[in-house]
Design an enzyme around this catalytic site. Structure first.
Site, PDB file in Angstrom:
ATOM      1  N   ILE A   1       0.833  -1.202   0.000  1.00 22.34           N
ATOM      2  CA  ILE A   1       0.000   0.000   0.000  1.00 22.34           C
ATOM      3  C   ILE A   1       0.876   1.263   0.000  1.00 22.34           C
ATOM      4  O   ILE A   1       1.647   1.505   0.939  1.00 22.34           O
ATOM      5  CB  ILE A   1      -0.964   0.004   1.218  1.00 22.34           C
ATOM      6  CG1 ILE A   1      -1.798  -1.304   1.250  1.00 22.34           C
ATOM      7  CG2 ILE A   1      -1.846   1.249   1.198  1.00 22.34           C
ATOM      8  CD1 ILE A   1      -2.621  -1.594   0.000  1.00 22.34           C
TER       9      ILE A   1
ATOM     10  N   GLU B   1      -2.180  -0.029  -9.960  1.00 23.36           N
ATOM     11  CA  GLU B   1      -3.525   0.451 -10.337  1.00 23.36           C
ATOM     12  C   GLU B   1      -4.108  -0.368 -11.500  1.00 23.36           C
ATOM     13  O   GLU B   1      -4.769   0.161 -12.384  1.00 23.36           O
ATOM     14  CB  GLU B   1      -3.523   1.962 -10.604  1.00 23.36           C
ATOM     15  CG  GLU B   1      -3.289   2.718  -9.298  1.00 23.36           C
ATOM     16  CD  GLU B   1      -3.534   4.197  -9.353  1.00 23.36           C
ATOM     17  OE1 GLU B   1      -4.479   4.607 -10.043  1.00 23.36           O
ATOM     18  OE2 GLU B   1      -2.798   4.922  -8.686  1.00 23.36           O
TER      19      GLU B   1
END
Ligand code: COS
Length: 385
Positions: free
Chosen positions: A156, A363
């Protein structure tokens, strides 16, 4: 090429360029080497109101669109992708609140995000979920007025540094994608901790860690939208943010091209600058052409999204796919044009080549982008019949 930017847009781009040249360029190699989080640069970006560029004025932002955000991301990426990733990941983490949050949530969280006082991170990926966004195993169980979260998020961006986290967890594991929900979790909440900082190939100025939830209790009101909407929140978020990854591709490719073209004018072989050889000119010509095509597509898609168009999955996937494949090819070719120097750490292009690789992965991998485009094409062609 002239993209007929408005005066405002030119000012934004010029200021982003100034910050990139004066604050980012001089320290990028050191940030990369030491894996140092770019707090000073984040403070400068905050002072320039860049964290609130796409956030409506009523929540403390500048009230501009994703296109203006794209301009800032491109300029920062020209100098350092690690820095631009840190900055762009804020928008990724903010979109769930901006697109699907309640009025109370927007009023509570957006002003501190817009001012840059608090950084944001987006938590979707796990050991068994990434491309398979519906494979999330982190759970959120309602207990009275609280949700109790258990599970671990992986890789993350901004984890540990950010204050606000938008996280996808399963409220009903039996329902697959429709059993996912989105939540806002603040740093410091008991039961919420971080894993060690990851040691990465590139974008080393950015911080990547695990998010660990162990019986982490959050107020019931921290759910974004309602139970079962988490997958849609995540998909809509990615539809918005992927153009920004495209802009990162354009920026890093431009930075690598500029360095390679300059070097080719200075490096003498066989008694002349290597840029005078057609072999090198053709490489530079292909690089420049593909960068301009990527920029044109990214700008067009960002403007299209800003019109408020409803379904932008295909277009944002195209912008991300094309511009990041261009970035990988151009940065590899920049190293090639610069030969031995290109491979050395004294020059910036080896870092750009290392950094660029992530753009084809995060992404949504570029294979997933092709799936998204393919699925949209099937839908479109079925409709036309
Ligand atoms: N907007 C709105 N709804 C969407 C959507 C979008 N962009 N994409 C999918 N949906 C809907 C579908 O219409 C479907 O709804 P119904 O159940 O009502 O039919 C539902 O969501 C599930 O969609 P689908 O069956 O296509 O889901 P899949 O599990 O097959 O996954 C992909 C689809 C691969 C596109 C998705 O998982 C994805 O984007 N993965 C990559 C995620 C990613 O970027 N991860 C990187 C980490 S986050 S930085």
């Amino acid at each position: 090429m002239d993209y007929f930017l408005t005066e405002d847009q030119q000012m934004i781009r010029d200021l982003a360029k100034e910050i990139a040249d004066e604050k980012v360029l001089p320290v990028r190699a050191e940030l990369d080497e030491k894996e140092e989080f770019p707090w000073d640069i984040m403070k400068t970006l905050a002072q320039s109101d860049f964290f609130g560029i796409y956030i409506p004025e009523e929540y403390g932002g500048l009230g501009k669109g994703g296109f203006e955000l794209t301009l800032v991301i491109e300029e920062l990426s020209r100098a350092c992708l690690g820095v631009s990733t840190t900055y762009a990941a804020n928008a990724l983490g903010t979109y769930p609140i901006l697109l699907h949050g309640s009025e109370e949530q927007k009023k509570k969280f957006l002003p501190d995000i817009a001012s840059g006082k608090k950084l944001v991170a987006f938590g979707l990926t796990e050991a068994n979920a990434g491309s398979d966004a519906a494979g999330v195993q982190t759970t959120a169980k309602l207990d009275g007025n609280e949700y109790v979260l258990n599970g671990t998020k992986q890789w993350i961006t901004n984890a540990g540094e950010a204050e606000i986290y938008t996280v996808i967890a399963m409220t009903d594991r039996n329902k697959g994608a429709r059993g996912a929900s989105a939540f806002i979790i603040e740093k410091g909440t008991p039961g919420f901790s971080f894993g060690k900082k990851e040691n990465k190939l590139g974008i080393r100025a950015s911080a990547t860690r695990e998010l660990v939830f162990e019986n982490c209790r959050i107020p019931k009101d921290n759910i974004i939208s309602k139970e079962g909407m988490g997958f849609i929140v995540a998909m809509k978020t990615l539809d918005k943010s992927r153009t920004g990854v495209g802009a990162q591709g354009v920026g890093v490719a431009q930075g690598a091209f500029d360095a390679a073209a300059q070097y080719a004018k200075e490096r003498i072989q066989f008694g002349q600058p290597v840029i005078s050889f057609q072999a090198v000119q053709h490489m530079l010509a292909d690089m420049a052409t593909s960068i301009e095509a990527a920029r044109a597509l990214v700008y067009a898609v960002a403007k299209f999204i800003d019109t408020g168009a409803k379904d932008v999955s295909k277009e944002s996937a195209m912008a991300k796919l094309f511009a990041t494949d261009v970035a990988m090819k151009v940065t590899v070719d920049a190293v090639q044009v610069m030969g031995g120097s290109g491979y050395m750490r004294e020059y910036p292009v080896e870092k750009m080549m290392r950094d660029a690789k992530i753009l084809q992965i995060y992404e949504g991998t570029n294979q997933i982008q092709r799936n998204v485009i393919g699925q949209a094409l099937i839908k479109e062609t079925t409709k036309k019949k």
